[in-house]
Design a protein around this motif. Structure first.
Motif, PDB file in Angstrom:
ATOM      1  N   PHE A 101      37.697  11.263  92.769  1.00 17.04           N
ATOM      2  CA  PHE A 101      38.044  10.728  91.749  1.00 17.04           C
ATOM      3  C   PHE A 101      39.187   9.903  91.628  1.00 17.04           C
ATOM      4  N   ALA A 102      40.247  10.581  92.516  1.00 23.02           N
ATOM      5  CA  ALA A 102      41.547   9.783  92.566  1.00 23.02           C
ATOM      6  C   ALA A 102      41.594   8.736  93.598  1.00 23.02           C
ATOM      7  N   LEU A 103      40.496   8.580  94.461  1.00 22.52           N
ATOM      8  CA  LEU A 103      40.619   7.428  95.301  1.00 22.52           C
ATOM      9  C   LEU A 103      39.799   6.242  94.480  1.00 22.52           C
ATOM     10  N   ALA A 104      39.137   6.632  93.594  1.00 24.01           N
ATOM     11  CA  ALA A 104      38.291   5.538  92.625  1.00 24.01           C
ATOM     12  C   ALA A 104      39.355   5.061  91.752  1.00 24.01           C
ATOM     13  N   ASP A 105      40.430   5.979  91.371  1.00 19.92           N
ATOM     14  CA  ASP A 105      41.430   5.242  90.527  1.00 19.92           C
ATOM     15  C   ASP A 105      42.278   4.426  91.121  1.00 19.92           C
ATOM     16  N   GLU A 106      42.760   4.775  92.360  1.00 14.72           N
ATOM     17  CA  GLU A 106      43.596   3.788  93.197  1.00 14.72           C
ATOM     18  C   GLU A 106      43.056   2.834  93.587  1.00 14.72           C
ATOM     19  N   ALA A 107      41.800   2.633  93.816  1.00 15.44           N
ATOM     20  CA  ALA A 107      40.751   1.510  94.340  1.00 15.44           C
ATOM     21  C   ALA A 107      41.029   0.678  93.058  1.00 15.44           C
ATOM     22  N   GLY A 108      40.696   1.000  92.045  1.00 10.16           N
ATOM     23  CA  GLY A 108      40.850   0.108  90.905  1.00 10.16           C
ATOM     24  C   GLY A 108      42.310  -0.368  90.536  1.00 10.16           C
TER      25      GLY A 108
ATOM     26  N   GLY B 233      33.170  14.602  85.267  1.00 13.72           N
ATOM     27  CA  GLY B 233      33.151  15.488  84.049  1.00 13.72           C
ATOM     28  C   GLY B 233      33.205  14.749  82.819  1.00 13.72           C
ATOM     29  N   GLY B 234      32.608  13.443  82.762  1.00 15.09           N
ATOM     30  CA  GLY B 234      32.677  12.501  81.408  1.00 15.09           C
ATOM     31  C   GLY B 234      33.780  11.796  81.310  1.00 15.09           C
ATOM     32  N   GLU B 235      34.738  11.969  82.284  1.00 13.59           N
ATOM     33  CA  GLU B 235      36.167  11.057  82.156  1.00 13.59           C
ATOM     34  C   GLU B 235      36.117  10.258  83.294  1.00 13.59           C
ATOM     35  N   GLU B 236      36.760   8.964  83.012  1.00 12.93           N
ATOM     36  CA  GLU B 236      36.901   8.002  83.850  1.00 12.93           C
ATOM     37  C   GLU B 236      38.332   7.744  84.489  1.00 12.93           C
ATOM     38  N   PRO B 237      38.594   7.425  85.408  1.00 15.84           N
ATOM     39  CA  PRO B 237      39.933   6.814  86.172  1.00 15.84           C
ATOM     40  C   PRO B 237      40.511   6.086  85.237  1.00 15.84           C
ATOM     41  N   PRO B 238      41.773   6.306  84.994  1.00 16.53           N
ATOM     42  CA  PRO B 238      42.659   5.347  83.969  1.00 16.53           C
ATOM     43  C   PRO B 238      42.441   3.895  84.401  1.00 16.53           C
TER      44      PRO B 238
END
Length: 197
Positions: free
Chosen positions: A56-63, A111-116
């Motif tokens: 999840f943290a990686l997805a956020d940083e990639a974004g 958990g139903g949340e998306e990375p910022p």
């Protein structure tokens, strides 16, 4: 065991991004990442309770990395040129950093949340529709562009373009998608100001 001073959430994410870019998303595990960092796997769990949390943290940083590239590409351009530059940059990111693209798209929600950064990228794309007087819903218009881009990326990744140049295909796609937009633009086109996340 004391935790090395070099270990932090940011250092773990940085090492994990480097690992997936070198070896692919599927090669990442908490054990291999711990080896890369010279720590025990338990040291990582202090920052990320599970691999899902790390992904999840990686997805956020990639974004965030993608958003920064998109903003830079669109800066100072008028609407149609900004959309073209952004689309070119999106395709380039997906082709040159496939692991980051894959982790961003595979782990958008937990958990139903998306990375910022997912919402920030979406807001940036949606900003292209501001001021357009079209019969279409703004979100549908932005989503149609994203769907076309993502579809092209996936066809390219699956080697299903039958030898056609992906850049030429993108240009045709943009010509078709953007052909009708000038009729809906405000008379005075202002350069795009890239939104900062």
């Amino acid at each position: 065991m004391s935790y090395p001073k070099k270990l932090s959430r940011e250092a773990i994410v940085e090492a994990a991004l480097a690992h997936i870019e070198a070896h692919g998303v599927d090669a990442l595990s908490m054990r291999t990442l711990a080896t890369d960092l010279g720590v025990t796997p338990n040291a990582l769990y202090r920052y990320f309770p599970s691999k899902t949390d790390l992904s999840f943290a990686l997805a956020d940083e990639a974004g965030r990395i993608l958003l920064s590239a998109l903003q830079a590409a669109a800066q100072g351009l008028t609407l149609l040129d900004a959309v073209r530059a952004t689309a070119q940059t999106y395709l380039h990111f997906a082709r040159t950093r496939p692991a980051l693209y894959a982790v961003k798209m595979s782990h958008c929600k937990s958990g139903g949340e998306e990375p910022p950064s997912h919402a920030q990228v979406w807001d940036f794309v949606l900003s292209f529709t501001e001021g357009l007087n079209t019969p279409w819903d703004r979100e549908d218009l932005a989503l149609s562009l994203w769907a076309a881009l993502h579809g092209l990326v996936e066809l390219d990744r699956a080697d299903m373009l039958d030898g056609r140049d992906v850049q030429a295909t993108l240009n045709v796609m943009l010509d078709v998608l953007l052909a009708g937009l000038p009729a809906f633009q405000p008379s005075a086109q202002q350069p795009t100001q890239a939104r900062q996340a």
